[in-house]
Write an enzyme that holds these catalytic residues in place. Structure first.
Site, PDB file in Angstrom:
ATOM      1  N   SER A 107       0.871  -1.182   0.000  1.00  0.00           N
ATOM      2  CA  SER A 107       0.000   0.000   0.000  1.00  0.00           C
ATOM      3  C   SER A 107       0.904   1.226   0.000  1.00  0.00           C
ATOM      4  CB  SER A 107      -0.888   0.023   1.242  1.00  0.00           C
ATOM      5  OG  SER A 107      -1.616  -1.167   1.369  1.00  0.00           O
ATOM      6  N   LYS A 182      -7.359   1.718  -2.446  1.00  0.00           N
ATOM      7  CA  LYS A 182      -6.833   1.226  -1.164  1.00  0.00           C
ATOM      8  C   LYS A 182      -6.803   2.353  -0.121  1.00  0.00           C
ATOM      9  CE  LYS A 182      -4.633  -1.187   1.962  1.00  0.00           C
ATOM     10  NZ  LYS A 182      -5.266  -2.244   2.760  1.00  0.00           N
ATOM     11  N   LYS A 250       0.804   5.573   8.132  1.00  0.00           N
ATOM     12  CA  LYS A 250       1.258   5.817   6.758  1.00  0.00           C
ATOM     13  C   LYS A 250       0.061   5.953   5.809  1.00  0.00           C
ATOM     14  CE  LYS A 250       1.824   2.133   4.689  1.00  0.00           C
ATOM     15  NZ  LYS A 250       1.285   1.118   3.815  1.00  0.00           N
TER      16      LYS A 250
HETATM   17  P1  NAD Z   1       5.619  -6.274   7.431  1.00  0.00           P
HETATM   18  O1  NAD Z   1       6.372  -5.168   8.058  1.00  0.00           O
HETATM   19  O2  NAD Z   1       5.144  -7.411   8.272  1.00  0.00           O
HETATM   20  O3  NAD Z   1       6.477  -6.928   6.228  1.00  0.00           O
HETATM   21  C1  NAD Z   1       7.211  -6.159   5.336  1.00  0.00           C
HETATM   22  C2  NAD Z   1       8.323  -7.031   4.778  1.00  0.00           C
HETATM   23  O4  NAD Z   1       9.030  -6.252   3.799  1.00  0.00           O
HETATM   24  C3  NAD Z   1       9.356  -7.477   5.830  1.00  0.00           C
HETATM   25  O5  NAD Z   1       9.447  -8.877   5.836  1.00  0.00           O
HETATM   26  C4  NAD Z   1      10.667  -6.842   5.351  1.00  0.00           C
HETATM   27  O6  NAD Z   1      11.779  -7.686   5.468  1.00  0.00           O
HETATM   28  C5  NAD Z   1      10.383  -6.621   3.877  1.00  0.00           C
HETATM   29  N1  NAD Z   1      11.242  -5.564   3.343  1.00  0.00           N
HETATM   30  C6  NAD Z   1      11.323  -4.271   3.707  1.00  0.00           C
HETATM   31  N2  NAD Z   1      12.289  -3.635   3.017  1.00  0.00           N
HETATM   32  C7  NAD Z   1      12.826  -4.567   2.186  1.00  0.00           C
HETATM   33  C8  NAD Z   1      13.871  -4.543   1.236  1.00  0.00           C
HETATM   34  N3  NAD Z   1      14.563  -3.414   0.996  1.00  0.00           N
HETATM   35  N4  NAD Z   1      14.176  -5.688   0.568  1.00  0.00           N
HETATM   36  C9  NAD Z   1      13.484  -6.821   0.819  1.00  0.00           C
HETATM   37  N5  NAD Z   1      12.485  -6.911   1.718  1.00  0.00           N
HETATM   38  C10 NAD Z   1      12.167  -5.791   2.384  1.00  0.00           C
HETATM   39  O7  NAD Z   1       4.390  -5.583   6.660  1.00  0.00           O
HETATM   40  P2  NAD Z   1       2.985  -6.233   6.246  1.00  0.00           P
HETATM   41  O8  NAD Z   1       2.027  -6.105   7.373  1.00  0.00           O
HETATM   42  O9  NAD Z   1       3.216  -7.546   5.606  1.00  0.00           O
HETATM   43  O10 NAD Z   1       2.513  -5.157   5.143  1.00  0.00           O
HETATM   44  C11 NAD Z   1       3.082  -5.107   3.847  1.00  0.00           C
HETATM   45  C12 NAD Z   1       2.253  -4.139   3.012  1.00  0.00           C
HETATM   46  O11 NAD Z   1       0.901  -4.614   2.933  1.00  0.00           O
HETATM   47  C13 NAD Z   1       2.184  -2.719   3.592  1.00  0.00           C
HETATM   48  O12 NAD Z   1       2.176  -1.778   2.560  1.00  0.00           O
HETATM   49  C14 NAD Z   1       0.844  -2.725   4.322  1.00  0.00           C
HETATM   50  O13 NAD Z   1       0.303  -1.414   4.430  1.00  0.00           O
HETATM   51  C15 NAD Z   1       0.021  -3.627   3.415  1.00  0.00           C
HETATM   52  N6  NAD Z   1      -1.096  -4.328   4.064  1.00  0.00           N
HETATM   53  C16 NAD Z   1      -0.932  -4.926   5.275  1.00  0.00           C
HETATM   54  C17 NAD Z   1      -2.018  -5.594   5.864  1.00  0.00           C
HETATM   55  C18 NAD Z   1      -1.905  -6.249   7.218  1.00  0.00           C
HETATM   56  O14 NAD Z   1      -2.948  -6.586   7.803  1.00  0.00           O
HETATM   57  N7  NAD Z   1      -0.720  -6.469   7.756  1.00  0.00           N
HETATM   58  C19 NAD Z   1      -3.247  -5.649   5.194  1.00  0.00           C
HETATM   59  C20 NAD Z   1      -3.361  -5.076   3.930  1.00  0.00           C
HETATM   60  C21 NAD Z   1      -2.275  -4.413   3.380  1.00  0.00           C
END
Ligand code: NAD
Length: 304
Positions: A107, A182, A250
């Site tokens: 997102s 979104k 964010k």
């Molecule tokens: P998270 O923090 O659990 O996971 C993010 C992952 O990205 C981590 O494993 C990290 O290692 C990886 N990452 C970050 N920088 C990196 C890089 N330079 N190279 C490789 N990997 C890298 O986050 P999440 O909760 O999984 O959310 C991910 C996205 O999905 C976000 O944009 C969030 O807003 C969106 N989202 C999350 C949810 C939720 O319920 N958690 C629901 C819908 C959407």
């Protein structure tokens, strides 16, 4: 642009997955279950081990992960991380092959998606923005809503892959449109959580049995996916994420900024954005967004 070239698996493209967090891990595992070959990269070793245990292949870098991929999926926290993995000598655009399809499911701001699509086009890489809604549970159960921006032909090509991840899959318009939808989603969710949190504090202070109240509220017009999914968080004061307040902060920034740009007023959304920011400033950024309950409790005199 031509369709994807054949991969090692004749029926399914080879997939590279960057970002194996709360969402990316279960989503990539659903692709593996559906028969896709998935090569992944993320920053935490334990998440790479989890991918390998699920039948995927761990890569040592973004460049290594994307080199042989037909489809590259990214699921990282926000615009800066998408830019970090897309651009530069070690990034996706330099290392993926021409003709690959890059699907960013993070997102992020609509403008970041638009800029990425334009930069990728110069390299012969096609892009879809495809953020999701449904939370960790929706990711695990493969019932996510997937809101997509980009070209129809690319959407059609990605559809079987999306169907392994979600249930409601809609092309919303050109590049950036998925992110705009979104942003609206996050506005609705935050306001809904805030209303539920206010109701919880009101009900408890009134001496009503909270479980009974939430059960009956869930069956009427006040019912919502938010109330169903977050009820136990409220009842048990369990704020293990889930979806972190940091990420919702964010997203409230994205939606309030995008709304200013188009001249849309979001009076209630702006207040809830401030409450999310306040919660974060008090050290609760790592908690689930249902922790908005803590903000209401504090405003109502509780020391939590
Ligand atoms: P998270 O923090 O659990 O996971 C993010 C992952 O990205 C981590 O494993 C990290 O290692 C990886 N990452 C970050 N920088 C990196 C890089 N330079 N190279 C490789 N990997 C890298 O986050 P999440 O909760 O999984 O959310 C991910 C996205 O999905 C976000 O944009 C969030 O807003 C969106 N989202 C999350 C949810 C939720 O319920 N958690 C629901 C819908 C959407």
């Amino acid at each position: 642009m031509s369709t994807l070239p054949p991969s090692s698996h004749p029926a399914r493209p080879a997939v590279s997955w960057i970002g194996l967090g709360i969402m990316g891990s279960p989503m990539s595992e659903n692709l593996i279950k559906a028969g896709y070959d998935v090569t992944g990269f993320t920053l935490e070793q334990e998440k790479l081990d989890r991918l390998t245990a699920a039948g995927g292949t761990a890569a040592g870098s973004v460049a290594e992960a994307v080199r042989d991929a037909d489809v590259i999926i990214t699921m990282v926290p926000a615009s800066p991380q998408v830019e970090a993995i897309a651009y530069g000598p070690d990034g996706i655009l330099e290392n993926a092959r021409s003709g690959a399809l890059l699907i960013d499911m993070s997102s992020i701001t609509p403008q970041t998606s638009i800029d990425l699509a334009a930069a990728a086009k110069d390299k012969g890489i096609r892009v879809l923005d495809a953020p999701v809604s449904g939370g960790e549970a929706g990711a695990i159960e493969a019932v996510l809503s997937i809101m997509v921006g980009g070209e129809r032909a690319d959407f059609d090509e990605a559809k079987p892959l999306f169907e392994a991840l979600g249930k409601t899959i809609v092309l919303c318009g050109p590049h950036g449109s998925g992110q705009t939808v979104k942003a609206a989603n996050q506005l609705i969710v935050a306001v809904n959580i805030q209303a539920c949190a206010e109701a919880v504090v009101f009900l408890e202070k009134s001496g009503v049995d909270l479980r009974a109240a939430l059960d009956v509220l869930g069956g009427g017009l006040a019912g919502s996916t938010v109330l169903t999914r977050k009820k136990d968080n409220f009842l048990n004061r369990d704020f293990k994420p889930g979806f972190r307040i940091d990420l919702h902060h964010k997203d409230m920034g994205i939606v309030t900024d995008a709304a200013r740009t188009v001249g849309a007023a979001l009076p209630v959304g702006a207040v809830v954005a401030q409450l999310v920011a306040s919660l974060r400033a008090q050290g609760d950024g790592g908690l689930d967004h249902s922790a908005l309950l803590r903000a209401v409790e504090r405003l109502s005199g509780a020391r939590v």
